[in-house]
Design a protein around this motif. Structure first.
Motif, PDB file in Angstrom:
ATOM      1  N   TYR A 325      36.780  40.342  25.239  1.00 21.83           N
ATOM      2  CA  TYR A 325      35.681  40.505  26.207  1.00 21.83           C
ATOM      3  C   TYR A 325      34.489  39.625  25.823  1.00 21.83           C
ATOM      4  N   GLU A 326      34.222  39.522  24.521  1.00 28.93           N
ATOM      5  CA  GLU A 326      33.090  38.714  24.057  1.00 28.93           C
ATOM      6  C   GLU A 326      33.393  37.220  24.126  1.00 28.93           C
ATOM      7  N   ARG A 327      34.677  36.863  24.120  1.00 29.22           N
ATOM      8  CA  ARG A 327      35.061  35.451  24.051  1.00 29.22           C
ATOM      9  C   ARG A 327      35.472  34.852  25.396  1.00 29.22           C
ATOM     10  N   THR A 328      35.803  35.683  26.364  1.00 27.86           N
ATOM     11  CA  THR A 328      36.374  35.181  27.617  1.00 27.86           C
ATOM     12  C   THR A 328      35.419  34.273  28.377  1.00 27.86           C
ATOM     13  N   SER A 329      36.021  33.341  29.126  1.00 23.41           N
ATOM     14  CA  SER A 329      35.227  32.444  29.967  1.00 23.41           C
ATOM     15  C   SER A 329      34.987  33.033  31.354  1.00 23.41           C
ATOM     16  N   LEU A 330      35.543  34.215  31.606  1.00 22.58           N
ATOM     17  CA  LEU A 330      35.351  34.854  32.905  1.00 22.58           C
ATOM     18  C   LEU A 330      33.891  35.237  33.104  1.00 22.58           C
ATOM     19  N   PRO A 331      33.405  35.198  34.360  1.00 25.83           N
ATOM     20  CA  PRO A 331      32.014  35.611  34.610  1.00 25.83           C
ATOM     21  C   PRO A 331      31.848  37.116  34.404  1.00 25.83           C
ATOM     22  N   LYS A 332      30.625  37.522  34.184  1.00 20.68           N
ATOM     23  CA  LYS A 332      30.358  38.943  34.001  1.00 20.68           C
ATOM     24  C   LYS A 332      30.707  39.717  35.261  1.00 20.68           C
ATOM     25  N   LEU A 333      30.391  39.131  36.423  1.00 20.93           N
ATOM     26  CA  LEU A 333      30.681  39.746  37.722  1.00 20.93           C
ATOM     27  C   LEU A 333      31.243  38.689  38.663  1.00 20.93           C
ATOM     28  N   PRO A 334      32.000  39.102  39.681  1.00 22.15           N
ATOM     29  CA  PRO A 334      32.459  38.136  40.686  1.00 22.15           C
ATOM     30  C   PRO A 334      31.273  37.578  41.476  1.00 22.15           C
ATOM     31  N   ASN A 335      31.503  36.483  42.170  1.00 20.57           N
ATOM     32  CA  ASN A 335      30.475  35.868  43.011  1.00 20.57           C
ATOM     33  C   ASN A 335      30.435  36.622  44.345  1.00 20.57           C
ATOM     34  N   TYR A 336      29.553  37.604  44.433  1.00 18.86           N
ATOM     35  CA  TYR A 336      29.485  38.462  45.615  1.00 18.86           C
ATOM     36  C   TYR A 336      29.147  37.664  46.877  1.00 18.86           C
ATOM     37  N   SER A 337      28.206  36.726  46.750  1.00 17.05           N
ATOM     38  CA  SER A 337      27.778  35.942  47.921  1.00 17.05           C
ATOM     39  C   SER A 337      28.923  35.123  48.473  1.00 17.05           C
ATOM     40  N   LEU A 338      29.672  34.470  47.598  1.00 13.36           N
ATOM     41  CA  LEU A 338      30.798  33.654  48.036  1.00 13.36           C
ATOM     42  C   LEU A 338      31.886  34.518  48.648  1.00 13.36           C
ATOM     43  N   ALA A 339      32.133  35.688  48.053  1.00 16.29           N
ATOM     44  CA  ALA A 339      33.151  36.600  48.597  1.00 16.29           C
ATOM     45  C   ALA A 339      32.747  37.089  49.986  1.00 16.29           C
ATOM     46  N   GLU A 340      31.465  37.409  50.152  1.00 14.69           N
ATOM     47  CA  GLU A 340      30.983  37.879  51.451  1.00 14.69           C
ATOM     48  C   GLU A 340      31.070  36.765  52.491  1.00 14.69           C
ATOM     49  N   GLU A 341      30.713  35.563  52.082  1.00 17.09           N
ATOM     50  CA  GLU A 341      30.795  34.409  52.993  1.00 17.09           C
ATOM     51  C   GLU A 341      32.247  34.178  53.415  1.00 17.09           C
ATOM     52  N   THR A 342      33.156  34.310  52.475  1.00 13.91           N
ATOM     53  CA  THR A 342      34.583  34.139  52.766  1.00 13.91           C
ATOM     54  C   THR A 342      35.070  35.204  53.737  1.00 13.91           C
ATOM     55  N   LEU A 343      34.644  36.436  53.520  1.00 16.16           N
ATOM     56  CA  LEU A 343      35.040  37.541  54.398  1.00 16.16           C
ATOM     57  C   LEU A 343      34.530  37.317  55.822  1.00 16.16           C
ATOM     58  N   ILE A 344      33.299  36.873  55.956  1.00 16.55           N
ATOM     59  CA  ILE A 344      32.723  36.626  57.283  1.00 16.55           C
ATOM     60  C   ILE A 344      33.523  35.540  58.022  1.00 16.55           C
ATOM     61  N   LYS A 345      33.844  34.463  57.325  1.00 14.91           N
ATOM     62  CA  LYS A 345      34.616  33.382  57.940  1.00 14.91           C
ATOM     63  C   LYS A 345      35.999  33.874  58.361  1.00 14.91           C
ATOM     64  N   MET A 346      36.602  34.739  57.562  1.00 21.63           N
ATOM     65  CA  MET A 346      37.910  35.299  57.906  1.00 21.63           C
ATOM     66  C   MET A 346      37.821  36.122  59.190  1.00 21.63           C
ATOM     67  N   ARG A 347      36.782  36.949  59.280  1.00 16.38           N
ATOM     68  CA  ARG A 347      36.608  37.774  60.483  1.00 16.38           C
ATOM     69  C   ARG A 347      36.325  36.896  61.705  1.00 16.38           C
ATOM     70  N   GLU A 348      35.530  35.854  61.517  1.00 12.84           N
ATOM     71  CA  GLU A 348      35.248  34.950  62.647  1.00 12.84           C
ATOM     72  C   GLU A 348      36.537  34.314  63.164  1.00 12.84           C
ATOM     73  N   THR A 349      37.423  33.969  62.234  1.00 17.08           N
ATOM     74  CA  THR A 349      38.719  33.390  62.628  1.00 17.08           C
ATOM     75  C   THR A 349      39.561  34.403  63.374  1.00 17.08           C
ATOM     76  N   LEU A 350      39.580  35.631  62.873  1.00 11.26           N
ATOM     77  CA  LEU A 350      40.399  36.683  63.470  1.00 11.26           C
ATOM     78  C   LEU A 350      39.884  37.121  64.845  1.00 11.26           C
ATOM     79  N   TYR A 351      38.550  37.111  65.019  1.00  9.64           N
ATOM     80  CA  TYR A 351      37.961  37.595  66.252  1.00  9.64           C
ATOM     81  C   TYR A 351      37.665  36.461  67.242  1.00  9.64           C
TER      82      TYR A 351
END
Length: 351
Positions: A325-351
């Motif tokens: 956990y102390e050594r990993t290169s993973l971020p502390k948290l996911p990129n919420y803004s990018l995930a939300e932006e991705t979700l919005i684009k997915m819904r726009e495509t679907l609708y």
């Protein structure tokens, strides 16, 4: 809505075979678990009737609404991450819009708390299973009388024994609570059967002792102690145990009995698998759910490990996870803004 409604309306976006078959741990007796992702029609999505999850009666088929799926992915929920990371040979259907959701978008240091945290809860569950196996509770439920004792010289004996020794009937006893004490009662006895004493308890299912009105000239026969806390604890344990007996998976229980190790071996197999997954995610930065150590994990399932060795191995993995956990290169948290932006684009495509 039902799963069939989702299929009839072409609302399913992603459908996979999950569980042991996806993990590479299936055996001839393994069930086929199905997981998936769907989206709600635009009018249902914006209405008050948002449905985040749909499953069948046995919960071996579970589908998440797209928004709920992304929400759980952002929390690094093990179930949803494993769905997203399904091997190609387990994917039954994938809408092109799902290509926007990649495992790299969501993996973070949260896996230490989600994968390992869930594994710890499963260890506690296995310990509870072990306790139930080793300490079964008789189907014949104890009554209050089993928690009542009579002061006898400088000792005490069970009231059942006291009644037998003195050739007395519990129905002819009268009880009076002793003031300023906890659980202490004076016992009177109606030898002439003229006082209409209420007995020690109304019936064997009573949860309280019976109290009686006692004539002033009636002598005290003895003193009784009612261990009410002990009785309450027993009632709770009795209910938990027999609820567990009635709801347990019989085949799985028989397997656990057959190996004689007194723990839920299938539960512990998945616990170790989760800890190994958390370790590998923190080490490699990705998630591969297909097990490379099938034989080791199945040996755990079949009870070839001692409970002590399993606990030791689990603690070793937990310690390794802390270091990684102390050594990993993973971020502390996911990129919420990018995930939300991705979700919005997915819904726009679907609708």
């Amino acid at each position: 809505m039902t799963i069939q409604d989702l299929k009839n309306q072409n609302l399913i976006l992603f459908e996979v075979i999950s569980g042991s078959k996806a993990f590479g741990l299936s055996t001839p007796s393994s069930d086929t678990d199905i997981k998936g992702v769907y989206y709600l029609p635009k009018d249902r999505f914006f209405s008050m009737n948002y449905i985040p999850q749909i499953s069948n009666e046995t919960n071996d088929e579970v589908y998440f609404e797209l928004g709920r799926f992304v929400e759980l992915l952002l929390k690094n929920n093990p179930n949803t991450l494993e769905i997203l990371a399904s091997p190609e040979d387990c994917i039954l259907y994938k809408n092109s819009v799902m290509s926007s959701l990649t495992i790299e978008l969501f993996l973070s240091k949260l896996v230490k708390d989600t994968f390992a945290g869930y594994a710890i809860s499963q260890i506690k569950k296995a310990q509870g299973f072990k306790k139930k196996i080793v300490n079964p509770i008789d189907k014949q439920r104890k009554s209050i009388l089993d928690f009542c004792f009579v002061l006898y010289g400088n000792n005490s004996i069970e009231i059942k024994e006291w009644l037998l020794i003195n050739n007395l009937k519990k129905e002819l006893c009268g009880l009076v609570k002793i003031p300023n004490t906890i659980g202490i009662y004076a016992i009177y006895y109606d030898y002439l059967e003229i006082n209409n004493f209420r007995g020690i308890l109304q019936n064997e299912l009573s949860n309280e002792l019976s109290l009686s009105s006692i004539p002033s000239n009636c002598p005290v026969k003895a003193y009784l102690y009612f261990n009410k806390d002990g009785y309450s604890s027993y009632c709770k344990e009795y209910k938990l145990y027999w609820d567990w007996v009635n709801s347990r998976n019989i085949e799985r229980f028989k397997m656990n009995q057959s190996h004689g190790k007194n723990y839920d071996s299938k539960n512990m197999m998945h616990t170790i698998r989760l800890l190994q997954s958390a370790k590998n995610i923190l080490k490699t930065g990705t998630l591969n759910i297909r097990s490379t150590n099938r034989e080791e994990l199945l040996n755990i399932k079949y009870g070839k490990w001692s409970y002590k060795d399993l606990m030791s191995y689990a603690n070793q993995l937990l310690n390794e996870i802390e270091v990684l956990y102390e050594r990993t290169s993973l971020p502390k948290l996911p990129n919420y803004s990018l995930a939300e932006e991705t979700l919005i684009k997915m819904r726009e495509t679907l609708y």
